[in-house]
Design a protein around this motif. Structure first.
Motif, PDB file in Angstrom:
ATOM      1  N   MET A  63       0.831  -1.197   0.000  1.00 38.55           N
ATOM      2  CA  MET A  63       0.000   0.000   0.000  1.00 38.55           C
ATOM      3  C   MET A  63       0.868   1.251   0.000  1.00 38.55           C
ATOM      4  SD  MET A  63      -3.273   0.652   2.378  1.00 38.55           S
ATOM      5  CE  MET A  63      -3.772  -1.012   2.008  1.00 38.55           C
ATOM      6  N   PHE A  64       2.008   1.204   0.675  1.00 36.02           N
ATOM      7  CA  PHE A  64       2.953   2.311   0.675  1.00 36.02           C
ATOM      8  C   PHE A  64       4.037   2.039  -0.349  1.00 36.02           C
ATOM      9  CE2 PHE A  64       1.169   2.436   4.923  1.00 36.02           C
ATOM     10  CZ  PHE A  64       0.844   3.766   5.018  1.00 36.02           C
ATOM     11  N   MET A  65       4.551   3.101  -0.980  1.00 36.63           N
ATOM     12  CA  MET A  65       5.632   2.983  -1.951  1.00 36.63           C
ATOM     13  C   MET A  65       6.861   3.681  -1.395  1.00 36.63           C
ATOM     14  SD  MET A  65       5.774   4.327  -5.896  1.00 36.63           S
ATOM     15  CE  MET A  65       4.493   3.240  -6.446  1.00 36.63           C
ATOM     16  N   SER A  66       8.041   3.067  -1.563  1.00 37.03           N
ATOM     17  CA  SER A  66       9.264   3.686  -1.068  1.00 37.03           C
ATOM     18  C   SER A  66       9.574   4.934  -1.870  1.00 37.03           C
ATOM     19  CB  SER A  66      10.433   2.694  -1.186  1.00 37.03           C
ATOM     20  OG  SER A  66      10.749   2.446  -2.536  1.00 37.03           O
ATOM     21  N   VAL A  67      10.411   5.821  -1.294  1.00 38.08           N
ATOM     22  CA  VAL A  67      10.814   7.035  -1.991  1.00 38.08           C
ATOM     23  C   VAL A  67      11.551   6.688  -3.270  1.00 38.08           C
ATOM     24  CG1 VAL A  67      12.243   9.095  -1.836  1.00 38.08           C
ATOM     25  CG2 VAL A  67      10.901   8.367   0.145  1.00 38.08           C
ATOM     26  N   ARG A  68      12.435   5.684  -3.183  1.00 38.67           N
ATOM     27  CA  ARG A  68      13.193   5.275  -4.365  1.00 38.67           C
ATOM     28  C   ARG A  68      12.252   4.759  -5.443  1.00 38.67           C
ATOM     29  NH1 ARG A  68      17.900   1.018  -3.447  1.00 38.67           N
ATOM     30  NH2 ARG A  68      18.714   2.813  -2.308  1.00 38.67           N
ATOM     31  N   GLY A  69      11.275   3.957  -5.033  1.00 41.25           N
ATOM     32  CA  GLY A  69      10.325   3.406  -5.994  1.00 41.25           C
ATOM     33  C   GLY A  69       9.480   4.494  -6.625  1.00 41.25           C
ATOM     34  N   ALA A  70       9.048   5.456  -5.816  1.00 33.80           N
ATOM     35  CA  ALA A  70       8.233   6.547  -6.342  1.00 33.80           C
ATOM     36  C   ALA A  70       9.039   7.387  -7.327  1.00 33.80           C
ATOM     37  CB  ALA A  70       7.733   7.410  -5.190  1.00 33.80           C
ATOM     38  N   PHE A  71      10.329   7.635  -6.992  1.00 33.80           N
ATOM     39  CA  PHE A  71      11.191   8.435  -7.864  1.00 33.80           C
ATOM     40  C   PHE A  71      11.397   7.724  -9.199  1.00 33.80           C
ATOM     41  CE2 PHE A  71      15.520   9.827  -9.181  1.00 33.80           C
ATOM     42  CZ  PHE A  71      15.198  11.144  -9.446  1.00 33.80           C
ATOM     43  N   THR A  87     -10.324   6.630  -6.762  1.00 35.73           N
ATOM     44  CA  THR A  87      -9.216   7.002  -5.884  1.00 35.73           C
ATOM     45  C   THR A  87      -9.301   6.204  -4.587  1.00 35.73           C
ATOM     46  OG1 THR A  87     -10.515   8.839  -4.936  1.00 35.73           O
ATOM     47  CG2 THR A  87      -9.087   9.347  -6.812  1.00 35.73           C
ATOM     48  N   VAL A  88      -8.140   5.939  -4.021  1.00 32.08           N
ATOM     49  CA  VAL A  88      -8.052   5.198  -2.762  1.00 32.08           C
ATOM     50  C   VAL A  88      -7.305   6.056  -1.745  1.00 32.08           C
ATOM     51  CG1 VAL A  88      -7.232   3.114  -1.610  1.00 32.08           C
ATOM     52  CG2 VAL A  88      -8.022   2.995  -3.983  1.00 32.08           C
ATOM     53  N   VAL A 142     -12.485   3.844  -0.785  1.00 28.13           N
ATOM     54  CA  VAL A 142     -12.402   3.784  -2.248  1.00 28.13           C
ATOM     55  C   VAL A 142     -13.530   4.647  -2.796  1.00 28.13           C
ATOM     56  CG1 VAL A 142     -12.460   2.306  -4.280  1.00 28.13           C
ATOM     57  CG2 VAL A 142     -11.445   1.451  -2.150  1.00 28.13           C
ATOM     58  N   SER A 143     -13.163   5.680  -3.563  1.00 28.55           N
ATOM     59  CA  SER A 143     -14.148   6.631  -4.069  1.00 28.55           C
ATOM     60  C   SER A 143     -14.175   6.633  -5.595  1.00 28.55           C
ATOM     61  CB  SER A 143     -13.822   8.054  -3.581  1.00 28.55           C
ATOM     62  OG  SER A 143     -13.727   8.103  -2.173  1.00 28.55           O
ATOM     63  N   HIS A 144     -15.389   6.766  -6.150  1.00 30.35           N
ATOM     64  CA  HIS A 144     -15.561   6.885  -7.598  1.00 30.35           C
ATOM     65  C   HIS A 144     -15.883   8.332  -7.927  1.00 30.35           C
ATOM     66  CE1 HIS A 144     -17.538   6.380 -11.580  1.00 30.35           C
ATOM     67  NE2 HIS A 144     -16.635   5.432 -11.717  1.00 30.35           N
ATOM     68  N   LYS A 145     -15.513   8.772  -9.123  1.00 35.24           N
ATOM     69  CA  LYS A 145     -15.726  10.171  -9.484  1.00 35.24           C
ATOM     70  C   LYS A 145     -17.208  10.547  -9.512  1.00 35.24           C
ATOM     71  CE  LYS A 145     -15.833   9.823 -14.546  1.00 35.24           C
ATOM     72  NZ  LYS A 145     -15.240  10.337 -15.800  1.00 35.24           N
ATOM     73  N   SER A 146     -18.083   9.549  -9.570  1.00 36.19           N
ATOM     74  CA  SER A 146     -19.521   9.805  -9.540  1.00 36.19           C
ATOM     75  C   SER A 146     -20.006  10.263  -8.180  1.00 36.19           C
ATOM     76  CB  SER A 146     -20.288   8.534  -9.933  1.00 36.19           C
ATOM     77  OG  SER A 146     -20.054   7.501  -8.980  1.00 36.19           O
ATOM     78  N   GLY A 147     -19.170  10.049  -7.140  1.00 35.97           N
ATOM     79  CA  GLY A 147     -19.552  10.420  -5.785  1.00 35.97           C
ATOM     80  C   GLY A 147     -19.784   9.231  -4.876  1.00 35.97           C
ATOM     81  N   ALA A 172     -16.961   3.538  -0.822  1.00 32.52           N
ATOM     82  CA  ALA A 172     -17.052   2.431   0.131  1.00 32.52           C
ATOM     83  C   ALA A 172     -15.858   2.528   1.062  1.00 32.52           C
ATOM     84  CB  ALA A 172     -17.059   1.088  -0.593  1.00 32.52           C
ATOM     85  N   SER A 173     -16.098   2.315   2.358  1.00 27.15           N
ATOM     86  CA  SER A 173     -15.035   2.462   3.350  1.00 27.15           C
ATOM     87  C   SER A 173     -15.061   1.304   4.336  1.00 27.15           C
ATOM     88  CB  SER A 173     -15.185   3.772   4.141  1.00 27.15           C
ATOM     89  OG  SER A 173     -15.156   4.895   3.302  1.00 27.15           O
ATOM     90  N   ILE A 174     -13.909   1.070   4.918  1.00 30.55           N
ATOM     91  CA  ILE A 174     -13.798   0.167   6.053  1.00 30.55           C
ATOM     92  C   ILE A 174     -12.929   0.858   7.091  1.00 30.55           C
ATOM     93  CG2 ILE A 174     -11.840  -1.065   4.999  1.00 30.55           C
ATOM     94  CD1 ILE A 174     -12.862  -3.592   6.464  1.00 30.55           C
ATOM     95  N   TRP A 175     -13.369   0.842   8.336  1.00 32.92           N
ATOM     96  CA  TRP A 175     -12.655   1.545   9.415  1.00 32.92           C
ATOM     97  C   TRP A 175     -12.675   0.661  10.646  1.00 32.92           C
ATOM     98  CZ3 TRP A 175     -13.827   3.301  14.352  1.00 32.92           C
ATOM     99  CH2 TRP A 175     -12.945   4.246  14.914  1.00 32.92           C
ATOM    100  N   SER A 176     -11.602   0.724  11.441  1.00 33.83           N
ATOM    101  CA  SER A 176     -11.537  -0.128  12.630  1.00 33.83           C
ATOM    102  C   SER A 176     -10.847   0.598  13.773  1.00 33.83           C
ATOM    103  CB  SER A 176     -10.781  -1.425  12.317  1.00 33.83           C
ATOM    104  OG  SER A 176     -10.798  -2.294  13.425  1.00 33.83           O
TER     105      SER A 176
END
Length: 270
Positions: free
Chosen positions: A1-9, A36-37, A67-72, A75-79
């Motif tokens: 889910m997270f990307m390293s700085v090197r990977g992003a670069f 979008t997530v 997770v959001s769609h441009k239509s508005g 869906a979410s999950i929270w704990s």
């Protein structure tokens, strides 16, 4: 889910090279994604749900993904971690487990968007799940809706949530019951600073009122109550933010349950 700085670069360099080599696809590459997530993880000094502590006044670890769609639609999950008291079901003086257990899991689906100029609607359905609860069935459904808008420097929000009669909401006689919650929020961003000052006022009518389960007090069976908070939040750096709030409820003060307290939270968003 997270990307390293090197990977992003590296990914950025690769994407830039591809766009430069094929300019005909530039518009397509720059087009916003339909989906979008987003997410966050947080550490809070006390998990207060509508003014009432669900972590026994202790630290709680929380997090969620949307997770959001441009239509508005989204869906979410929270704990969140919990700390709930054990219940002595058979009367032998030994706890047989807790109603809520040590975790809350919220499953959410809804839609948000501007319904008229300057006013945004957010409506959906929330399902509260307590997977480690051992006494009865505490899970319940909650439809919700809110409307928000900007008035000068202040963002105002009015909302309500109604839980119909269901087995996850039992009154003190063991019968299915319901609950109504209405609230108002105000957020004011302080100009030229990363600080936002916030206020909240809520009213409950039903079995989720602050002191309905405060046994042994004169407010036992009180199905109405008010919760309130005032605080501030600020961005620290990057995805990290912090907030502090003074939280209170009406009715009797029970230590680590309905007592007024100061709550501090550290959040990382992605």
């Amino acid at each position: 889910m997270f990307m390293s700085v090197r990977g992003a670069f590296a990914a950025t360099l690769l994407a830039s090279s591809a766009i430069a080599a094929t300019p005909a696809f530039a518009d397509e590459a720059d087009a916003p994604s339909e989906v979008t997530v987003t997410g966050n993880v947080a550490l809070t000094s006390d998990y207060r749900f509508r003014g009432v502590s669900l972590s026994g006044g202790d630290l709680a670890v929380q997090g969620g993904i949307t997770v959001s769609h441009k239509s508005g639609f989204y869906a979410s999950i929270w704990s969140s971690s919990l700390h709930s008291s054990e219940v002595d079901v058979d009367g032998d003086g030994v706890g047989d487990g807790s109603v809520y257990g040590d975790q809350e899991l919220d499953l959410i689906g809804g839609w948000t968007g501007e319904v008229t100029s300057g006013l945004t609607l957010d409506a959906g359905l929330l399902y509260y799940v307590y997977p480690s609860g051992k006494i009865g069935d505490a899970n319940y459904w909650e439809p919700y809706a809110s409307i928000s808008g900007q008035v000068g420097p202040a963002k105002l929000k009015l909302g309500l949530a109604y839980d119909w009669k269901q087995k996850g909401l039992l009154d003190n006689n063991g019968s299915k019951s319901d609950n109504l919650y209405v609230y108002g929020n105000v957020d004011v961003a302080i100009p030229n600073t990363p600080v936002t000052v916030s206020g909240h006022l809520g009213y409950t009518d039903g079995v989720l009122s602050p002191c309905y389960y405060c046994t042994g007090t004169r407010t036992f069976n009180d199905k109405t109550g008010i919760d309130y908070s005032i605080g501030a939040s600020m961005t620290l750096f990057g995805p990290l933010s912090a907030s502090i709030s003074y939280v209170g409820v009406s009715g009797v003060s029970v230590d680590s349950y309905t007592d007024d307290t100061v709550v501090g939270t550290l959040t990382a968003s992605f």
